[in-house]
Scaffold this active site. Structure first.
Site, PDB file in Angstrom:
ATOM      1  CE1 TYR A  98      -2.864  -3.074   0.290  1.00  0.00           C
ATOM      2  CE2 TYR A  98      -3.149  -2.606   2.727  1.00  0.00           C
ATOM      3  CZ  TYR A  98      -3.587  -3.315   1.604  1.00  0.00           C
ATOM      4  OH  TYR A  98      -4.148  -4.810   1.889  1.00  0.00           O
ATOM      5  N   PRO A 110     -15.536  -6.313   3.484  1.00  0.00           N
ATOM      6  CG  PRO A 110     -15.750  -5.650   5.691  1.00  0.00           C
ATOM      7  CD  PRO A 110     -14.844  -5.603   4.589  1.00  0.00           C
ATOM      8  N   GLY A 167     -24.203   1.849  -3.091  1.00  0.00           N
ATOM      9  CA  GLY A 167     -24.757   1.220  -4.184  1.00  0.00           C
ATOM     10  C   GLY A 167     -24.168   1.354  -5.638  1.00  0.00           C
TER      11      GLY A 167
END
Length: 350
Positions: free
Chosen positions: A67, A215, A224
């Site tokens: 990262y 998750p 969404g």
């Protein structure tokens, strides 16, 4: 659920695996604090977020030398300096996945393992890493060889516990036979459940903890389909088939159904998705990532969302027909489905 209440949810402690490691029941994924293809987030803000997490009882932090690369470990190291902070947290980092000359690579040979560990210790500013994962399995090196070197690092006091990421059940078994594996990190969410057939039962049989990354479906269960419109040009999620035109419109219905149920429950869809993971068992620890304290507080509040078996089944029915794979084809060879290594007998050390 008010933001003020969200920050006061008690975060339980859980045993991660059967080797003695204890962590907060929810962790914090730090990858997004140092995006690979964007400017890093303001350091002071990220340090404040990490320290806010500790104060809230979330003490399990997940990073990797990939990262940044490297800058995420440096950031986390700075946040853990002073005031006895290091002694209050569980620090997990990873090795083995990298970019060289713009091309991705994976290594698990002993020399690389040792050099990577030394580099992470230096950047994090610590003497010992609590949980050290192989970020992706090196299919050129027998898993016994990689774990053998990690075992030496445990014996030398440089790492406490060993973990694997995206490893198949057979690879996990082979690794565990060399040295007990404490945790396996895998993608597990309402819309990524393929690990339930073989990998999760294997971990439970062997007493291995499960750390669930993404998750929230890489952000899908937070906002969404509109998530795609807000992604920066270089965000790798734009390459994921589930977010591609033709699939995202169909998957939007999943979010709408989850959102409707969340409204009935008095929580957010992201809290509902996290609660579903928490209800998989106390051997599962999700590590949602965020760069905002407000979102962190919402994620912690998911610990207070209770689901009945009927509600669990209802949620699962919404996400039973996901359109598109979880990774693009060019990354499919870095998942557990393609993580077998050669037999130990084939290894000739250099």
């Amino acid at each position: 659920m008010a933001a003020a209440a969200m920050a006061t949810v008690a975060v339980p402690r859980v045993k991660l695996g059967s080797q003695g490691m204890e962590v907060s029941a929810q962790g914090l994924g730090c990858m997004g604090m140092c995006p690979a293809f964007e400017p890093p987030k303001p350091e002071a803000d990220m340090v404040a977020l990490i320290r806010h997490a500790i104060a809230a009882g979330v003490t399990f932090f997940d990073t990797s030398d990939l990262y940044g690369p490297h800058t995420n470990e440096v950031l986390l190291g700075k946040a853990l300096q002073g005031g006895g902070v290091r002694d209050r947290v569980e620090l997990a980092t990873k090795f083995g996945k990298f970019f060289a000359g713009g091309k991705p690579g994976i290594r698990g040979d002993p020399a690389y393992v040792r050099a990577a560990c030394e580099g992470s210790l230096r950047r994090l500013g610590v003497d010992c890493i609590d949980l050290y994962y192989q970020h992706r399995v090196d299919k050129k090196v027998p898993i016994e060889v990689t774990i053998g070197e990690l075992k030496k690092l445990v014996e030398e006091g440089k790492i406490r516990y060993i973990g694997l990421c995206e490893a198949s059940a057979s690879t996990i078994r082979r690794a565990h036979a060399v040295h007990p594996i404490t945790a396996v990190q895998l993608e597990w969410s309402l819309w990524s459940r393929d690990v339930e057939e073989d990998i999760v039962p294997t971990c439970r049989e062997l007493g291995i903890g499960i750390v669930a990354y993404s998750p929230l479906g890489k952000g899908f269960f937070s906002s969404g389909a509109k998530l795609v419109d807000s992604l920066p040009d270089h965000d790798f999620r734009k390459l994921i088939p589930r977010f591609q035109p033709g699939n995202i419109e169909k998957n939007a219905e999943i979010f709408e159904r989850v959102n409707e149920m969340a409204a009935r429950k008095g929580c957010t869809p992201s809290q509902l998705a996290l609660a579903w993971i928490h209800h998989q068992g106390r051997d599962v620890c999700p590590i949602p990532g965020t760069t905002k304290i407000e979102n962190f507080n919402q994620n912690v509040a998911a610990l207070s969302v209770k689901l009945t078996p009927a509600e669990m089944a209802e949620l699962e029915s919404y996400a039973s027909n996901v359109h598109g794979d979880r990774y693009p084809l060019m990354m499919a060879n870095t998942t557990w489905q393609d993580s077998e290594t050669p037999p130990l007998s084939s290894w000739k050390s250099e």
